[in-house]
Scaffold this motif. Structure first.
Motif, PDB file in Angstrom:
ATOM      1  N   ARG A 187     -15.704  -3.100   9.546  1.00  0.00           N
ATOM      2  CA  ARG A 187     -16.839  -3.653   9.887  1.00  0.00           C
ATOM      3  C   ARG A 187     -17.914  -2.460  10.052  1.00  0.00           C
ATOM      4  N   LEU A 188     -17.383  -1.446  10.804  1.00  0.00           N
ATOM      5  CA  LEU A 188     -18.078  -0.205  10.619  1.00  0.00           C
ATOM      6  C   LEU A 188     -18.510   0.170   9.550  1.00  0.00           C
ATOM      7  N   GLY A 189     -17.591   0.446   8.541  1.00  0.00           N
ATOM      8  CA  GLY A 189     -17.925   0.893   6.958  1.00  0.00           C
ATOM      9  C   GLY A 189     -18.951   0.148   6.517  1.00  0.00           C
ATOM     10  N   VAL A 190     -19.147  -0.955   6.688  1.00  0.00           N
ATOM     11  CA  VAL A 190     -20.276  -1.784   5.915  1.00  0.00           C
ATOM     12  C   VAL A 190     -21.552  -1.577   6.657  1.00  0.00           C
ATOM     13  N   VAL A 191     -21.451  -1.670   7.965  1.00  0.00           N
ATOM     14  CA  VAL A 191     -22.636  -1.370   8.766  1.00  0.00           C
ATOM     15  C   VAL A 191     -23.119  -0.081   8.464  1.00  0.00           C
ATOM     16  N   GLU A 222      -7.023  -1.219 -11.038  1.00  0.00           N
ATOM     17  CA  GLU A 222      -5.981  -0.941 -10.697  1.00  0.00           C
ATOM     18  C   GLU A 222      -5.792  -1.270  -9.210  1.00  0.00           C
ATOM     19  N   VAL A 223      -6.741  -1.486  -8.425  1.00  0.00           N
ATOM     20  CA  VAL A 223      -6.530  -1.948  -7.027  1.00  0.00           C
ATOM     21  C   VAL A 223      -7.116  -3.310  -6.703  1.00  0.00           C
ATOM     22  N   LEU A 224      -6.224  -4.008  -6.037  1.00  0.00           N
ATOM     23  CA  LEU A 224      -6.770  -5.397  -5.754  1.00  0.00           C
ATOM     24  C   LEU A 224      -6.936  -5.346  -4.336  1.00  0.00           C
ATOM     25  N   ILE A 225      -8.279  -5.637  -3.902  1.00  0.00           N
ATOM     26  CA  ILE A 225      -8.574  -5.721  -2.235  1.00  0.00           C
ATOM     27  C   ILE A 225      -8.793  -6.945  -1.616  1.00  0.00           C
ATOM     28  N   ARG A 226      -8.205  -7.287  -0.535  1.00  0.00           N
ATOM     29  CA  ARG A 226      -8.708  -8.606   0.149  1.00  0.00           C
ATOM     30  C   ARG A 226      -9.859  -7.989   0.967  1.00  0.00           C
ATOM     31  N   VAL A 227     -11.210  -8.640   0.912  1.00  0.00           N
ATOM     32  CA  VAL A 227     -12.470  -8.188   1.264  1.00  0.00           C
ATOM     33  C   VAL A 227     -12.351  -8.809   2.629  1.00  0.00           C
ATOM     34  N   GLU A 228     -12.700  -7.761   3.633  1.00  0.00           N
ATOM     35  CA  GLU A 228     -13.028  -8.305   4.999  1.00  0.00           C
ATOM     36  C   GLU A 228     -14.646  -8.361   5.152  1.00  0.00           C
ATOM     37  N   TRP A 229     -15.328  -7.524   4.974  1.00  0.00           N
ATOM     38  CA  TRP A 229     -16.847  -7.542   4.928  1.00  0.00           C
ATOM     39  C   TRP A 229     -17.356  -6.925   3.824  1.00  0.00           C
TER      40      TRP A 229
END
Ligand SMILES: NC(=O)c1ccc[n+]([C@@H]2O[C@H](COP(=O)([O-])OP(=O)(O)OC[C@H]3O[C@@H](n4cnc5c(N)ncnc54)[C@H](OP(=O)(O)O)[C@@H]3O)[C@@H](O)[C@H]2O)c1
Length: 329
Positions: free
Chosen positions: A121-125, A31-38
């Motif tokens: 960025r912090l989310g994936v760190v 249901e959700v399309l995301i532009r991936v940043e990291w």
């Protein structure tokens, strides 16, 4: 819309990865399309490149078991365009296309809105290692462990899960004892808040079934003999939260810690954590994570083109810290 993606294809026994340009129609349903940043490399991402692995369940596959980015399309109330989100676990990157791409489409019940104070960025760190740490602490707290229960031992303390656990526990007022085999990291662990650092063998062998009652609780990231020793030395009524197997996947113990000391062994699973619990714990994380330490945890930032080489290094255990992936590079 077309976008770049790192795609693994399987032919016979061999698995190869390459950067391709895909159309949106190549993405799996959600249901959700995301532009991936990291995105970020986890060991599981390296595992899916190994011929004969039992981790990947669909090919061709875009790996990447966690990602952060911005919603560009949503068919779900509560998740709106422009919202910054994180996705980790479930089938992402193993049976459903993952984070090593410019875009990802996922089921709404996998999506965690990022707390305002956490950048993508912090989310994936922080990532899955950080989430494992916060979930381990949550398991102990749910069992009734408090700072008054006594010192908490963290094993495998210099690793991704262990070091975040040390920092989180110290932030929450627990007395933390870090167990690490790396003498060079002792100062680092103290700077994260450990009151004491001990080696990997944290009690002297005494040949007894039950050892001295040393810890109010243990966060064990190692498994095997380390987990058995943790169970033998935790205090009456204490608990051990077990998440890891770097020291082995077998557990040789007796029933005595359970039936004589009332010790609890609490399992920690971050893949299938129910989404409401996962969302709530990310808010908890936002408040407790030592943000000033984030950059120490990153070893490099690469684009999709650097993935084949980097995944090889992760498999050979040649990496310390997190390798972040910026798909726009
Ligand atoms: N349950 C879940 O959902 C979940 C989620 C994420 C990770 N995990 C697991 O949790 C574990 C830790 O992950 P991580 O990302 O922190 O890994 P990591 O960064 O590789 O750290 C693991 C640490 O374990 C210690 N260690 C390594 N080999 C050992 C051995 N033979 N005996 C004793 N200690 C040893 C080392 O710490 P010292 O040198 O400081 O002793 C090492 O730094 C892994 O097994 C991983 O698969 C589970």
């Amino acid at each position: 819309m077309r976008f770049p993606a790192y795609v693994l294809t399987k032919q016979g026994d061999s698995i190869t990865g390459s950067v391709d340009e895909l159309d949106e129609s190549a993405l799996r349903p959600g249901e959700v399309l995301i532009r991936v940043e990291w995105s970020v490399i986890n060991f599981k991402d390296a595992m899916v490149t190994v011929p004969g692995n039992r981790v990947a369940r669909a090919f061709p596959l875009i790996p990447g078991v966690e990602l952060t980015g911005t919603i560009v399309e949503s068919g779900q109330a509560g998740l709106s365009t422009g919202q910054r989100v994180l996705v980790q676990g479930y089938d992402l990157g193993v049976a459903h296309h993952g984070g090593f791409a410019g875009y990802a489409r996922v089921p709404a019940e996998w999506v965690v809105p990022l707390p305002e104070t956490l950048s993508t960025r912090l989310g994936v760190v922080i990532g899955i290692a950080g989430f494992t740490a916060v979930l381990s602490l949550h398991q102990l707290v749910r069992h009734g462990i408090t700072p008054d229960s006594g010192p908490v031992l963290v094993t495998g303390a210099s690793g991704g899960v262990g070091s975040t656990t040390v920092a989180l526990l110290a932030h929450k007022g627990f007395e933390v004892v870090a167990s690490s085999g790396k003498t060079a990291e002792h100062g680092y662990l103290e700077s994260l808040g450990a009151q004491r650092v001990v080696g990997r063998q944290f009690t002297a062998p005494d040949g007894r079934t039950l050892g001295p009652q040393l810890w109010g609780a243990v966060v064990d990231c190692v498994g095997g003999a380390t987990l058995a020793e943790a169970l033998r030395t935790v205090r009456y009524g204490g608990a051990v939260a077990a998440s890891g197997l770097t020291g082995g996947n077998e557990l040789a113990t007796t029933v005595y810690p359970f039936i004589v000391r009332g010790v609890a062994l609490l399992g920690v699973d971050t893949v299938a954590t129910p989404i409401d619990e996962r969302r709530a714990l990310w808010w908890d994380m936002a408040e407790a994570f030592p943000v000033g330490r984030a950059d120490d945890m990153v070893s490099e930032e690469i684009g999709l083109g650097g993935l084949t080489e980097a995944l090889g290094r992760v498999l050979r255990a040649e990496v310390r810290g997190r390798i972040l992936i910026d798909p726009s590079r």
